[in-house]
Design a protein around this motif. Structure first.
Motif, PDB file in Angstrom:
ATOM      1  N   LEU A 229       0.861  -1.176   0.000  1.00  0.00           N
ATOM      2  CA  LEU A 229       0.000   0.000   0.000  1.00  0.00           C
ATOM      3  C   LEU A 229       0.901   1.232   0.000  1.00  0.00           C
ATOM      4  N   GLU A 230       0.873   1.944  -1.122  1.00  0.00           N
ATOM      5  CA  GLU A 230       1.662   3.178  -1.191  1.00  0.00           C
ATOM      6  C   GLU A 230       0.729   4.368  -1.166  1.00  0.00           C
ATOM      7  N   ASP A 231       1.279   5.579  -1.085  1.00  0.00           N
ATOM      8  CA  ASP A 231       0.443   6.783  -0.985  1.00  0.00           C
ATOM      9  C   ASP A 231      -0.646   6.846  -2.053  1.00  0.00           C
ATOM     10  N   LYS A 232      -0.233   6.646  -3.305  1.00  0.00           N
ATOM     11  CA  LYS A 232      -1.184   6.857  -4.396  1.00  0.00           C
ATOM     12  C   LYS A 232      -1.586   5.586  -5.119  1.00  0.00           C
ATOM     13  N   ARG A 233      -0.977   4.470  -4.760  1.00  0.00           N
ATOM     14  CA  ARG A 233      -1.307   3.239  -5.482  1.00  0.00           C
ATOM     15  C   ARG A 233      -1.084   2.011  -4.593  1.00  0.00           C
ATOM     16  N   ALA A 234      -1.681   0.905  -5.030  1.00  0.00           N
ATOM     17  CA  ALA A 234      -1.473  -0.356  -4.307  1.00  0.00           C
ATOM     18  C   ALA A 234      -1.050  -1.420  -5.307  1.00  0.00           C
ATOM     19  N   LEU A 235      -0.050  -2.204  -4.924  1.00  0.00           N
ATOM     20  CA  LEU A 235       0.399  -3.295  -5.786  1.00  0.00           C
ATOM     21  C   LEU A 235       0.008  -4.605  -5.112  1.00  0.00           C
ATOM     22  N   ILE A 236      -0.836  -5.362  -5.799  1.00  0.00           N
ATOM     23  CA  ILE A 236      -1.378  -6.573  -5.156  1.00  0.00           C
ATOM     24  C   ILE A 236      -1.226  -7.788  -6.078  1.00  0.00           C
ATOM     25  N   ASN A 237      -0.727  -8.875  -5.521  1.00  0.00           N
ATOM     26  CA  ASN A 237      -0.724 -10.147  -6.251  1.00  0.00           C
ATOM     27  C   ASN A 237      -1.551 -11.160  -5.471  1.00  0.00           C
ATOM     28  N   CYS A 238      -2.328 -11.934  -6.191  1.00  0.00           N
ATOM     29  CA  CYS A 238      -3.120 -12.988  -5.527  1.00  0.00           C
ATOM     30  C   CYS A 238      -2.913 -14.314  -6.230  1.00  0.00           C
ATOM     31  N   ASP A 239      -2.863 -15.382  -5.440  1.00  0.00           N
ATOM     32  CA  ASP A 239      -2.929 -16.733  -6.001  1.00  0.00           C
ATOM     33  C   ASP A 239      -4.364 -17.219  -5.868  1.00  0.00           C
ATOM     34  N   ILE A 240      -4.875 -17.784  -6.940  1.00  0.00           N
ATOM     35  CA  ILE A 240      -6.198 -18.417  -6.879  1.00  0.00           C
ATOM     36  C   ILE A 240      -5.957 -19.923  -6.851  1.00  0.00           C
ATOM     37  N   ALA A 266     -12.470  -7.056 -10.238  1.00  0.00           N
ATOM     38  CA  ALA A 266     -11.960  -7.054  -8.854  1.00  0.00           C
ATOM     39  C   ALA A 266     -11.087  -5.820  -8.630  1.00  0.00           C
ATOM     40  N   ARG A 267     -10.287  -5.457  -9.647  1.00  0.00           N
ATOM     41  CA  ARG A 267      -9.413  -4.284  -9.496  1.00  0.00           C
ATOM     42  C   ARG A 267     -10.236  -3.019  -9.258  1.00  0.00           C
ATOM     43  N   LEU A 268     -11.325  -2.870 -10.023  1.00  0.00           N
ATOM     44  CA  LEU A 268     -12.155  -1.659  -9.852  1.00  0.00           C
ATOM     45  C   LEU A 268     -12.732  -1.593  -8.441  1.00  0.00           C
ATOM     46  N   ASN A 269     -13.196  -2.745  -7.927  1.00  0.00           N
ATOM     47  CA  ASN A 269     -13.728  -2.760  -6.553  1.00  0.00           C
ATOM     48  C   ASN A 269     -12.626  -2.487  -5.526  1.00  0.00           C
ATOM     49  N   CYS A 270     -11.423  -3.013  -5.795  1.00  0.00           N
ATOM     50  CA  CYS A 270     -10.295  -2.762  -4.885  1.00  0.00           C
ATOM     51  C   CYS A 270      -9.968  -1.269  -4.880  1.00  0.00           C
ATOM     52  N   GLU A 271     -10.041  -0.632  -6.043  1.00  0.00           N
ATOM     53  CA  GLU A 271      -9.732   0.808  -6.119  1.00  0.00           C
ATOM     54  C   GLU A 271     -10.742   1.596  -5.298  1.00  0.00           C
ATOM     55  N   LEU A 273     -12.381   0.428  -2.688  1.00  0.00           N
ATOM     56  CA  LEU A 273     -12.115   0.136  -1.274  1.00  0.00           C
ATOM     57  C   LEU A 273     -10.893   0.902  -0.756  1.00  0.00           C
ATOM     58  N   LEU A 274      -9.827   0.874  -1.545  1.00  0.00           N
ATOM     59  CA  LEU A 274      -8.552   1.427  -1.069  1.00  0.00           C
ATOM     60  C   LEU A 274      -8.397   2.910  -1.412  1.00  0.00           C
ATOM     61  N   GLU A 275      -9.311   3.413  -2.250  1.00  0.00           N
ATOM     62  CA  GLU A 275      -9.300   4.819  -2.670  1.00  0.00           C
ATOM     63  C   GLU A 275      -7.959   5.226  -3.275  1.00  0.00           C
ATOM     64  N   ARG A 276      -7.440   4.377  -4.112  1.00  0.00           N
ATOM     65  CA  ARG A 276      -6.228   4.697  -4.880  1.00  0.00           C
ATOM     66  C   ARG A 276      -6.130   3.731  -6.049  1.00  0.00           C
ATOM     67  N   LYS A 277      -5.208   4.029  -6.961  1.00  0.00           N
ATOM     68  CA  LYS A 277      -5.027   3.174  -8.124  1.00  0.00           C
ATOM     69  C   LYS A 277      -4.504   1.803  -7.676  1.00  0.00           C
ATOM     70  N   VAL A 278      -5.023   0.763  -8.294  1.00  0.00           N
ATOM     71  CA  VAL A 278      -4.603  -0.587  -7.886  1.00  0.00           C
ATOM     72  C   VAL A 278      -4.021  -1.345  -9.080  1.00  0.00           C
ATOM     73  N   PHE A 279      -2.883  -1.965  -8.859  1.00  0.00           N
ATOM     74  CA  PHE A 279      -2.313  -2.876  -9.864  1.00  0.00           C
ATOM     75  C   PHE A 279      -2.482  -4.282  -9.304  1.00  0.00           C
ATOM     76  N   LEU A 280      -3.338  -5.038  -9.962  1.00  0.00           N
ATOM     77  CA  LEU A 280      -3.700  -6.351  -9.428  1.00  0.00           C
ATOM     78  C   LEU A 280      -3.266  -7.452 -10.384  1.00  0.00           C
ATOM     79  N   GLU A 281      -2.493  -8.401  -9.885  1.00  0.00           N
ATOM     80  CA  GLU A 281      -2.125  -9.553 -10.722  1.00  0.00           C
ATOM     81  C   GLU A 281      -2.657 -10.830 -10.095  1.00  0.00           C
ATOM     82  N   LEU A 282      -3.288 -11.646 -10.941  1.00  0.00           N
ATOM     83  CA  LEU A 282      -3.865 -12.904 -10.441  1.00  0.00           C
ATOM     84  C   LEU A 282      -3.127 -14.099 -11.045  1.00  0.00           C
ATOM     85  N   PHE A 283      -2.813 -15.079 -10.205  1.00  0.00           N
ATOM     86  CA  PHE A 283      -2.165 -16.295 -10.690  1.00  0.00           C
ATOM     87  C   PHE A 283      -3.006 -17.496 -10.268  1.00  0.00           C
ATOM     88  N   VAL A 284      -3.286 -18.387 -11.216  1.00  0.00           N
ATOM     89  CA  VAL A 284      -4.101 -19.559 -10.870  1.00  0.00           C
ATOM     90  C   VAL A 284      -3.181 -20.746 -10.597  1.00  0.00           C
TER      91      VAL A 284
END
Ligand SMILES: Nc1nc2c(ncn2[C@@H]2O[C@H](COP(=O)(O)OP(=O)(O)OP(=O)(O)O)[C@@H](O)[C@H]2O)c(=O)[nH]1
Length: 306
Positions: A229-240, A266-271, A273-284
């Motif tokens: 979680l950074e000031d203006k953005r969030a970098l998130i990786n998830c394993d499914i 999911a990224r739009l909903n995360c944005e 929630l977190l009120e900032r730009k989100v970079f979301l990567e999903l791995f199955v």
């Protein structure tokens, strides 16, 4: 703080799909618990907090209590869910038992059986009032309910908020009468004690359910592996996590289309929630048999409240 301020804990229980998450989202006024048309989407105990001038109510949303006796439900994951639901009754001030306006079913009575033996007041919440043709249809259901259990109160509502008289505020007033006099236990602006990490995994899981519907195997879990979680953005990786290669192919879809859609939504909903730009990567990823393996379940976060 005025001395008559009320503070306490309320748990909402009821069979899958009755509308527990919808009610909690409605009361908390922000989307913190996932909802879907498919039963049993809530696997975790989620805490939501309602605060106003007179009261602070801490809600514990539980998964549907369902029979472990049924053969199809004998899997470890369901045992963990049942244990979470039952333990959440201990230590709360009021239990809300939710049934649909269509009436009692065997599954509802089963939940009632689980409640016997607790001294905690139980408020019966009859949901989906908007589905009834006439409010008069409620009268036989209310008298039948009074015979089944000494409820502290019976409150019909429409958790979806359809119609002008949804009665949700009245339910809050009724619950408040059972709370002890005490100052608020949490900061006013705190709506959940769950970490953003957890909420993000729920948002991803919600999109999996929404996009894949009935095709999605129950044995699917989301694990947040990277969360910055950074000031203006969030970098998130998830394993499914899925159980089989065929499930992996289903989640990814043709040319990766399904996973792309899940990720975008999911990224739009995360944005939000977190009120900032989100970079979301999903791995199955495939881990065979994880839903039968209690240790794997705990490592994926299913141990909360158990
Ligand atoms: N018509 C109507 N539908 C409702 C109402 N409340 C909830 N629903 C719908 O019922 C479905 C299930 O709602 P949820 O809130 O996910 O149910 P739940 O009890 O949390 O379900 P689990 O997570 O499976 O335990 C959703 O499609 C809701 O939109 C209501 O008051 N009226």
């Amino acid at each position: 703080m005025k001395s008559e301020y009320k503070f306490g804990y309320v748990t909402i229980i009821g069979k899958p799909n009755v509308g527990k998450s919808t009610l909690m989202n409605r009361i908390i006024g922000q989307k913190i618990s996932i909802t879907s048309h498919r039963p049993q989407t809530t696997r975790h105990r989620i805490l939501g907090i309602h605060t106003d001038d007179q009261k602070q109510i801490v809600f514990v949303d539980t998964p549907g209590i369902h029979s472990v006796a049924k053969k199809s439900n004998r899997r470890t994951i369901n045992r963990v869910i049942n244990k979470t639901a039952i333990t959440s009754i201990d230590g709360v001030d009021v239990v809300c038992l939710m049934i649909p306006a269509s009436g009692w079913t065997d599954a509802d009575r089963h939940v009632l059986t689980a409640l016997k033996g607790y001294k905690t007041p139980v408020v019966l919440v009859i949901n989906k009032l908007d589905k009834l043709k006439s409010v008069n249809d409620l009268l036989p259901l209310i008298s039948q309910s009074n015979e089944l259990y000494p409820f502290a109160a019976i409150v019909p509502i429409s958790a979806l908020g359809r119609g002008s008289n949804d009665n949700v505020d009245h339910l809050l007033d009724v619950l408040t009468t059972h709370l002890p006099d005490a100052p608020p236990g949490f900061d006013e602006d705190q709506i959940t004690d769950r970490s953003y990490r957890f909420l993000v995994s729920e948002l991803v899981r919600e999109q999996l359910f929404r996009r894949l519907g009935d095709e999605l195997p129950y044995a699917t879990a989301v694990e947040v592996t990277e969360f910055q979680l950074e000031d203006k953005r969030a970098l998130i990786n998830c394993d499914i996590w899925v159980e089989k290669d065929s499930h992996k192919a289903m989640v990814i879809g043709k040319k990766g289309e399904a996973l792309k859609q899940i990720g975008t939504a999911a990224r739009l909903n995360c944005e939000r929630l977190l009120e900032r730009k989100v970079f979301l990567e999903l791995f199955v990823k495939v881990r065979s048999g994880w839903s039968d393996n209690a240790r794997d379940l705990y490592s994926l976060g299913y141990d909360e409240g158990v």
